[in-house]
Write an enzyme that holds these catalytic residues in place. Structure first.
Site, PDB file in Angstrom:
ATOM      1  CG  HIS A 157      -8.963   3.992 -10.850  1.00  0.00           C
ATOM      2  ND1 HIS A 157      -8.044   3.118 -10.300  1.00  0.00           N
ATOM      3  CD2 HIS A 157      -8.261   4.786 -11.699  1.00  0.00           C
ATOM      4  CE1 HIS A 157      -6.851   3.354 -10.811  1.00  0.00           C
ATOM      5  NE2 HIS A 157      -6.962   4.365 -11.663  1.00  0.00           N
ATOM      6  CD  GLN A 200      -8.524   9.426  -0.859  1.00  0.00           C
ATOM      7  OE1 GLN A 200      -8.446   9.898   0.258  1.00  0.00           O
ATOM      8  NE2 GLN A 200      -8.196   8.176  -1.139  1.00  0.00           N
TER       9      GLN A 200
HETATM   10  C1  GRF Z   1      -9.444   5.781  -3.249  1.00  0.00           C
HETATM   11  O1  GRF Z   1      -8.794   6.914  -3.702  1.00  0.00           O
HETATM   12  C2  GRF Z   1      -9.969   4.974  -4.408  1.00  0.00           C
HETATM   13  O2  GRF Z   1     -10.153   5.747  -5.553  1.00  0.00           O
HETATM   14  C3  GRF Z   1      -8.880   3.972  -4.661  1.00  0.00           C
HETATM   15  O3  GRF Z   1      -8.332   3.701  -3.413  1.00  0.00           O
HETATM   16  C4  GRF Z   1      -8.503   4.810  -2.562  1.00  0.00           C
HETATM   17  C5  GRF Z   1      -9.075   4.282  -1.277  1.00  0.00           C
HETATM   18  O4  GRF Z   1      -9.031   5.260  -0.263  1.00  0.00           O
HETATM   19  N1  GRF Z   1      -9.414   2.829  -5.344  1.00  0.00           N
HETATM   20  P1  GRF Z   1      -9.846   5.054   1.072  1.00  0.00           P
HETATM   21  O5  GRF Z   1      -9.311   3.784   1.719  1.00  0.00           O
HETATM   22  O6  GRF Z   1     -11.291   4.969   0.740  1.00  0.00           O
HETATM   23  O7  GRF Z   1      -9.510   6.263   1.910  1.00  0.00           O
END
Ligand code: GRF
Length: 212
Positions: free
Chosen positions: A104, A166
Site C-alpha cells: 500500500h 513505487q
Molecule cells: C501500487 O502503488 C500499490 O501500492 C497499490 O497499487 C499500486 C499498484 O501499482 N496497492 P502497479 O499496478 O503495481 O503498477
C-alpha cells in the site's frame, strides 16, 4: 523452499514486473479489470492470467468463491495484492491467512483506501511511504511487516509522488516475499514475527529512499 505465488492486480503491473524480475515464482495473475497493463506484463512473462470482473457475478460472495477457486486450482502457496482494488471476502482471507500480502502506498494506518499519494498531498505531510502487510478482513488494516518512508517535496504532484513511492515498493515487496518464503517473517498468534536477521535487515530500510 520456493513458494508458488498468485498476484492480484488491477493497474499498471509495475509491482508484478518487479516480482518477476526478482525471480518470484508467479503461477497466476488475477485482475479485477480487463485491459490493464498488468495483464500485458503477465502475457509477456507467459504467466497465466485471469480476469474476474465483479459485474460478472451476482454478488460479493459468488465473486470471492470464484477467486478462491482459481487460487486453489493454481495450487499457489501465497498471494500478493498489488493494485487489486477490491476488499477480499473472508473466504479468501481466511484460506490464505499469513500467506496473503498487500503493498500500500502510504505509511499505514495513515491514508488507507484509494489514492493514498493524493491523500498525503492533501494532508500536507512531509513524509509518506509504503507499507507491506499481511491481509486481514479489514481495508488496509492487517499486521504490518515492513514500512519505508518517502519524502514529499513541495513541488510534488500526485504523479511524481506516486512514482517515488513505487520505486521503493519495487525493491521492498520482492524482498518481503523472499523473507516470507524463507520463514523469516510469519504471522503467528495475531502478531508478526520477524527472525532477528529479517528484523535487522528491514530496519535498515527505514532510512532508505529511491536515491540510496
Ligand atoms: C501500487 O502503488 C500499490 O501500492 C497499490 O497499487 C499500486 C499498484 O501499482 N496497492 P502497479 O499496478 O503495481 O503498477
Amino acid at each position: 523452499m520456493k513458494w508458488k505465488w498468485a498476484v492480484l492486480v488491477g493497474g499498471r503491473g509495475s509491482n508484478l514486473a518487479a516480482l518477476l524480475r526478482a525471480g518470484t515464482d508467479v503461477r497466476l495473475v488475477v485482475s479485477h479489470r480487463a485491459g490493464v497493463g498488468a495483464l500485458d506484463v503477465a502475457r509477456s512473462a507467459a504467466v497465466p492470467a485471469t480476469v474476474l470482473e465483479p459485474g460478472a457475478f451476482c454478488d460479493r460472495a459468488a465473486y470471492d468463491q470464484a477467486l478462491l477457486d482459481v487460487l486453489v486450482a493454481a495450487g499457489v502457496d501465497g498471494v500478493v495484492l498489488a493494485g487489486f482494488l477490491r476488499l477480499l471476502g473472508p473466504v479468501v482471507v481466511d484460506a490464505f491467512a499469513g500467506r496473503l500480502l498487500n503493498v500500500h502506498p502510504s505509511l499505514l494506518p495513515a491514508f488507507p483506501g484509494l489514492h493514498a499519494p493524493r491523500q498525503a498531498l492533501a494532508a500536507g505531510v512531509r513524509v509518506t511511504g509504503t507499507t507491506v502487510h499481511f491481509v486481514d478482513r479489514g481495508m488496509d488494516t492487517g499486521p504490518i511487516i515492513a514500512q519505508v518512508p518517502v519524502p514529499v517535496w513541495p513541488d510534488d504532484t500526485e504523479a511524481t509522488l506516486t512514482a517515488r513511492i513505487q520505486a521503493v515498493e519495487h525493491r521492498l515487496l520482492p524482498r518481503v516475499v523472499q523473507l516470507v518464503e524463507a520463514g523469516e517473517v510469519a504471522w503467528i498468534d495475531g502478531r508478526v514475527r520477524l527472525a532477528p536477521r529479517a528484523a535487522r535487515e528491514l530496519s535498515r530500510w527505514y532510512g532508505k529512499n529511491e536515491e540510496d
